[in-house]
Each structure stands twice: as structure tokens, then as C-alpha cells.
Enzyme design. Structure first.
Site, mmCIF file in Angstrom:
data_model
loop_
_atom_site.group_PDB
_atom_site.id
_atom_site.type_symbol
_atom_site.label_atom_id
_atom_site.label_comp_id
_atom_site.label_asym_id
_atom_site.label_seq_id
_atom_site.Cartn_x
_atom_site.Cartn_y
_atom_site.Cartn_z
ATOM 1 C CG ASP A 282 -6.179 0.379 0.066
ATOM 2 O OD1 ASP A 282 -4.811 -0.106 -0.419
ATOM 3 O OD2 ASP A 282 -6.374 1.458 -0.134
ATOM 4 C CG ASP B 215 -7.446 4.264 -1.745
ATOM 5 O OD1 ASP B 215 -6.879 3.118 -2.068
ATOM 6 O OD2 ASP B 215 -6.861 5.282 -0.925
ATOM 7 C CG ASP C 130 -1.585 3.610 3.535
ATOM 8 O OD1 ASP C 130 -1.025 4.287 4.297
ATOM 9 O OD2 ASP C 130 -0.444 2.467 2.943
#
Length: 226
Positions: free
Chosen positions: A12, A174, A14
Site C-alpha cells: 500500500d 496499514d 499512503d
């Protein structure tokens, strides 16, 4: 590891590779201020990130109880993206230890890809400005294949574009969409606990959990992909 099917580690963006919150929230507050709405504090807004620019803007408007038409949301999203693109690395930086971790993993034959719900061109612009683009065999966004996480097709297509196969691939993220896309694609997932999520990563139960990028190579090795 076969030279024809290298282990692909899919990240991922961001909140996983890069701490982009300062610039995303700055762009959000630029639009909110122009609309006469209150700014959203960075600390409160970090967990709004992760579903793309339009969703971030929707969440920002919801904080002030503002309802807008679809046409207005389209206009505001365009303004948000235009401003964000101009300020994309004002405050955004790779998370501490990222490049050293990638060096260690690359030395073991791993290749890397990005699978993000950010727009592809913004993802490439961000990584380019940070000098990270060459690290990744594929950089895919929500508009690359017309699907977004947690749709498993997104992860499958990203791995294929990076020249790998799902067996041996690992997802690193995240938030819930990252764990979800990995589970649906039957790929192991490493969660980071320093990103942006409204559900703590411990509750999402990734296969491995790390609190710093220096721990990533050992987490990867423990999954048997090294």
C-alpha cells in the site's frame, strides 16, 4: 525462488510506504477553508485517509455536517487533486527505515509493487518526487484496472504487471482494505501499526505485525518467502 517467478512484495502507499497525511490534510483543509468550513486537525484526520481523494473529501465535509450535490463533490474533488498535486511532497516523507528495508529485501531477490487506492498518476508523481519510482516494478492505483481494494482482482493484476505470480507474493499495508484484499486473494499480509486506519491493525489480525520498517525483512523471511 525461481528467476521466473520472483517473490513480489506488494505495498500500500499512503500510511505504509509514505507518511502522506500532512499534504493530504493540507489539501483537504484548503478546499474546506475555501468553502467556508472549519479545518480538520491533522491528528483527527489521519484515519480518514486510505480510500482515495473523493472519499477523503466526503469525510472532511461530513465532519462539518455539510451535504453537497454530486456535481459539487466532483468540482471539489478536482480542486482538491489540483492543489494536492502542486503540494504533493511539501511534508510527505517515506517512513523511517523504508529504503534500508528495501535494500535488504532486494538483496535477497525480492521485487516490489504498489497497490493503492490513490490515483495512479498521483502515486507515480509522489514516488517520483521522492526518488522512489525505480524501486517498483509496477505502480497501480484505483483507476489502473477499474477496481479498488479490497477487490482481489486489483492485487492479482498488480502482481501480474510486476512480472510475478500470486504464489509467493506478500501484501504489506496499514488498514482494512489491505488485509481484506490479501485475504480474498489468498496472499499473506504484513500489517504496519503506524499508518492510517479507524480499526487498529491488531484487530484486523494480519499474519505479521510490525511497528517499524526495519522489522519488515524479518517479517517477510518468517513467512517463508525469502
Amino acid at each position: 525462488m525461481s528467476a521466473f517467478s520472483p517473490s513480489i512484495i506488494v505495498f500500500d502507499l499512503d500510511g505504509t510506504l509514505v507518511d502522506t497525511a500532512p499534504d493530504l490534510i493540507s489539501a483537504l483543509n484548503y478546499v474546506l477553508d475555501r468553502e467556508g468550513l472549519r479545518p480538520v486537525p491533522l491528528s483527527a484526520a489521519r484515519n480518514m485517509i486510505g480510500a482515495g481523494a473523493r472519499k477523503l473529501l466526503e469525510r472532511g465535509l461530513e465532519v462539518d455536517g455539510r451535504a453537497v450535490s454530486l456535481a459539487d463533490l466532483d468540482r471539489l474533488t478536482k480542486d482538491f487533486i489540483d492543489y494536492y498535486a502542486e503540494h504533493i511532497v511539501d511534508g510527505s516523507r517515506p517512513f523511517d527505515g523504508l529504503e534500508a528495508a528495501l535494500d535488504r529485501l532486494e538483496a535477497k531477490g525480492h521485487r516490489f509493487a504498489v497497490c493503492t487506492n490513490k490515483l495512479e498518476w498521483l502515486s507515480k508523481l509522489l514516488l517520483d518526487r521522492l526518488g522512489l519510482t525505480a524501486r517498483f516494478a509496477a505502480i497501480c492505483g484505483q483507476d489502473t484496472f477499474g477496481v479498488a481494494k479490497p477487490d482481489p482482482a486489483f492485487l492479482r493484476e498488480t502482481v501480474a504487471r510486476a512480472g510475478g505470480r500470486l504464489p509467493g507474493a506478500i501484501m504489506v499495508g496499514d488498514a482494512g482494505p489491505d488485509v481484506g484484499v490479501a485475504r480474498r486473494a489468498s496472499v499473506p499480509v504484513i500489517g504496519v501499526d503506524f499508518g492510517y486506519t479507524d480499526v487498529p491493525m491488531t484487530e484486523l489480525k494480519p499474519d505479521r505485525l510490525i511497528s517499524h520498517m526495519r522489522d519488515l525483512p524479518d517479517a517477510v523471511a518468517s513467512l517463508g518467502a525469502a
